[in-house]
Design an enzyme around this catalytic site. Sequence first.
Site, mmCIF file in Angstrom:
data_model
loop_
_atom_site.group_PDB
_atom_site.id
_atom_site.type_symbol
_atom_site.label_atom_id
_atom_site.label_comp_id
_atom_site.label_asym_id
_atom_site.label_seq_id
_atom_site.Cartn_x
_atom_site.Cartn_y
_atom_site.Cartn_z
ATOM 1 N N VAL A 138 30.225 -18.099 17.412
ATOM 2 C CA VAL A 138 30.861 -16.790 17.427
ATOM 3 C C VAL A 138 30.349 -15.992 18.624
ATOM 4 O O VAL A 138 29.132 -15.893 18.834
ATOM 5 C CB VAL A 138 30.577 -16.026 16.114
ATOM 6 N N SER A 139 31.260 -15.439 19.412
ATOM 7 C CA SER A 139 30.917 -14.568 20.534
ATOM 8 C C SER A 139 29.963 -15.290 21.501
ATOM 9 O O SER A 139 30.311 -16.336 22.034
ATOM 10 C CB SER A 139 30.315 -13.258 20.003
ATOM 11 N N TRP A 140 28.759 -14.767 21.722
ATOM 12 C CA TRP A 140 27.774 -15.445 22.587
ATOM 13 C C TRP A 140 27.558 -16.876 22.111
ATOM 14 O O TRP A 140 27.455 -17.803 22.920
ATOM 15 C CB TRP A 140 26.467 -14.671 22.553
ATOM 16 N N THR A 199 35.344 -15.479 21.338
ATOM 17 C CA THR A 199 34.512 -15.928 22.450
ATOM 18 C C THR A 199 35.352 -16.221 23.688
ATOM 19 O O THR A 199 36.569 -16.019 23.696
ATOM 20 C CB THR A 199 33.684 -17.150 22.029
#
Length: 280
Positions: A104-106, A130
């Site tokens: 998720v994301s980073w 992401t």
Amino acid sequence: MTASHQPEFELKQVDGRTLRVARWRPKGKARHRPLLFFNGIGANIEIMSPLPERLDDREVITFDMPGVGGSPDPVLPYRPWMIARIAERIISDYGHERVDVMGVSWGGGMAQQFALQYGNRTGQLILAATSAGMLMVPGKLAALSKMADPRRYIDPDYMLKNFQTLYGGAEGGASDGAKGHASRIKPPSMMGYFNQLFAMAGWTSAPFLPFLATPTLIIMGDDDQIVPLANGHILKTLIPNAELAVIKGGGHLFLVHQADETMALIRDFLGTAKPLRAVA
């Protein structure tokens, strides 16, 4: 979380780093591959704890990055390939040859790095909120500037007050999901946070994604203030065997606000060997 599905925590020494690792064992006999999860920047294990509760038919493994949650500060900086190698050694230590991977994301960048670096160990891949790294469409300046403010971790009231600007989404900071998210936050150390930023400096998966053979589900929110939807379309274009699902009204934390809808997509995708039909 029910008492029968609590995580097992341990401190592991991997590649000279001490990391807090969490492992949720499935209820009953495991019917699916384990899921290796990579969290967002500055996010401790507890923030993602609702996920394994909804995936209690499989083992879920994750760990705090150095300087985050229960992992001590990093002694030396690290790069994504190092984190992928650490993750590979952790799943090997648990006796797993092949895992599904989610980020998720980073953590989506770490998940891409793992799948590219260890394609033979990766079953299916889920990328949520992401991008492909440096080659991305940036989010709104108001959200990015508040995201850089350490008060979003240290001061829950600050995060809730600015939740809409930070994360988007129709619910905003008044929702029970937002308050529950805030209550699970343990602030990272400054060294831990800046090492995560440094790890991704100059990194991009874009040149290598066309060679990624892993079935991939990309999930994006159409009101994400930090990682706009356009980045999901870029990933979909670059990854040959990928499908894109869009959460309507979803901000950066659609896993919190639209958990039922998002988890239905994830469960359907992980429950089949075939890519999920696009819904976007």
